[in-house]
Write an enzyme that holds these catalytic residues in place. Structure first.
Site, short mmCIF file in Angstrom:
data_model
loop_
_atom_site.label_atom_id
_atom_site.label_comp_id
_atom_site.label_asym_id
_atom_site.label_seq_id
_atom_site.Cartn_x
_atom_site.Cartn_y
_atom_site.Cartn_z
N HIS A 1 96.75 3.31 7.27
CA HIS A 1 97.64 2.23 6.83
C HIS A 1 98.00 1.39 8.05
CE1 HIS A 1 101.18 0.15 5.39
NE2 HIS A 1 100.81 0.46 4.15
N GLU A 39 94.19 -4.38 2.63
CA GLU A 39 95.60 -4.73 2.74
C GLU A 39 95.81 -5.68 3.92
OE1 GLU A 39 98.29 -1.61 0.84
OE2 GLU A 39 97.92 -0.93 2.85
C1 PEP Z 1 101.70 -1.25 1.62
O1 PEP Z 1 102.48 -1.00 2.52
O2 PEP Z 1 100.66 -0.59 1.48
C2 PEP Z 1 102.02 -2.34 0.71
C3 PEP Z 1 101.07 -2.82 -0.05
O3 PEP Z 1 103.31 -2.78 0.75
P1 PEP Z 1 103.96 -3.93 -0.16
O4 PEP Z 1 103.49 -3.68 -1.58
O5 PEP Z 1 105.43 -3.73 0.00
O6 PEP Z 1 103.47 -5.22 0.37
#
Ligand code: PEP
Length: 257
Positions: A102, A174
């Site tokens: 992450h 992400e």
């Molecule tokens: C994450 O931290 O993996 C994430 C997607 O956070 P958020 O949904 O708060 O943007």
């Protein structure tokens, strides 16, 4: 039909009581819509803190609608690593998935691609599925290096996997600038990046690469989740902030079933 995933990453939030209350709120509501959940092959996964895995496992053990993920694990099998948690320990409490790499861990714990590659292997060796996260930061996007960044994170994090292991793998795209900012990536960006990730997986693993789920994460909420999950090569969502309020998370589930 390919499975879809909705994974709530609770990060370092909730006391034990709060975590248990959330699960107890979800279970009857999920039971009520279980046919809809099954009809779209939706896998619902919660990633609570390490210390809440076991009590939650006991709560959900007679239910098949929620599975457990861990937010991290150590890159060695076992040994003198005070404060760490191994993949085998996670598997022993019925964890099915482990989030690896992450961006918060890449940034705050300075996790490198090499380290993440060993974590991926340990998760697989323990019989679980790694969810390898990748995502460019805002500088990389602004300078047009976003694809190169993703390419290196995937090539560096997925090393020496057998074709059997690859079948258990998930990838999450992400973009760092979208995480926790409310600035969700546009559908064009999501499509562009997920298609690009699919190309890399196909190049690396042939047709098995077609089956690797690619999840999107970054400011998903109940309003945008259905459109995001409809995108090409989007096989699910990794949800941070919006998974913390359990009624909101349930609304997301209702909006996609
Ligand atoms: C994450 O931290 O993996 C994430 C997607 O956070 P958020 O949904 O708060 O943007």
């Amino acid at each position: 039909m390919m499975h879809k995933y909705l994974i709530g990453n609770w990060k370092m939030n909730k006391t034990l009581q709060e975590a248990m209350d959330c699960i107890q709120y979800l279970l009857p509501q999920l039971e009520a819509i279980k046919d809809a959940i099954h009809s779209i092959n939706l896998n619902l996964v919660i990633a609570p803190s390490f210390v809440h895995l076991w009590p939650i496992k006991e709560l959900i053990q007679h239910h098949t609608l929620i599975q457990l993920a861990a937010q991290n694990c150590h890159h060695e099998i076992q040994g003198a690593f005070t404060g760490e948690v191994s993949a085998a320990m996670l598997a022993s409490v019925d964890v099915k998935y482990v989030i690896i790499g992450h961006s918060e861990r890449r940034i705050y714990q300075k996790e490198t691609n090499d380290l993440l590659a060993s974590k991926v292997k340990k998760v697989l060796a323990a019989g679980m599925s790694p969810i390898l996260c990748c995502g460019e930061n805002i500088e990389q996007r602004n300078t047009g290096e976003h694809k190169t960044a993703i390419y290196h994170q995937l090539k560096g994090g997925l090393v020496d996997l057998t074709l059997q292991e690859v079948q258990k793998l998930l990838v999450a795209y992400e973009p760092v600038w979208a995480i926790g900012t409310g600035q969700v990536a546009s559908l064009e960006v999501i499509t562009e990046m997920h298609d690009f990730i699919r190309e890399i997986l196909l190049e690396q693993y042939g047709m098995i690469g077609e089956k690797i789920p690619i999840l999107y994460g970054g400011s998903c909420n109940a309003k945008n989740i259905a459109a995001i999950l409809n995108g090409s090569n989007v096989n699910g969502g990794l949800i941070g902030g919006a998974s913390l309020q359990v009624n909101h998370f349930m609304e997301m589930i209702n909006n996609i079933t």
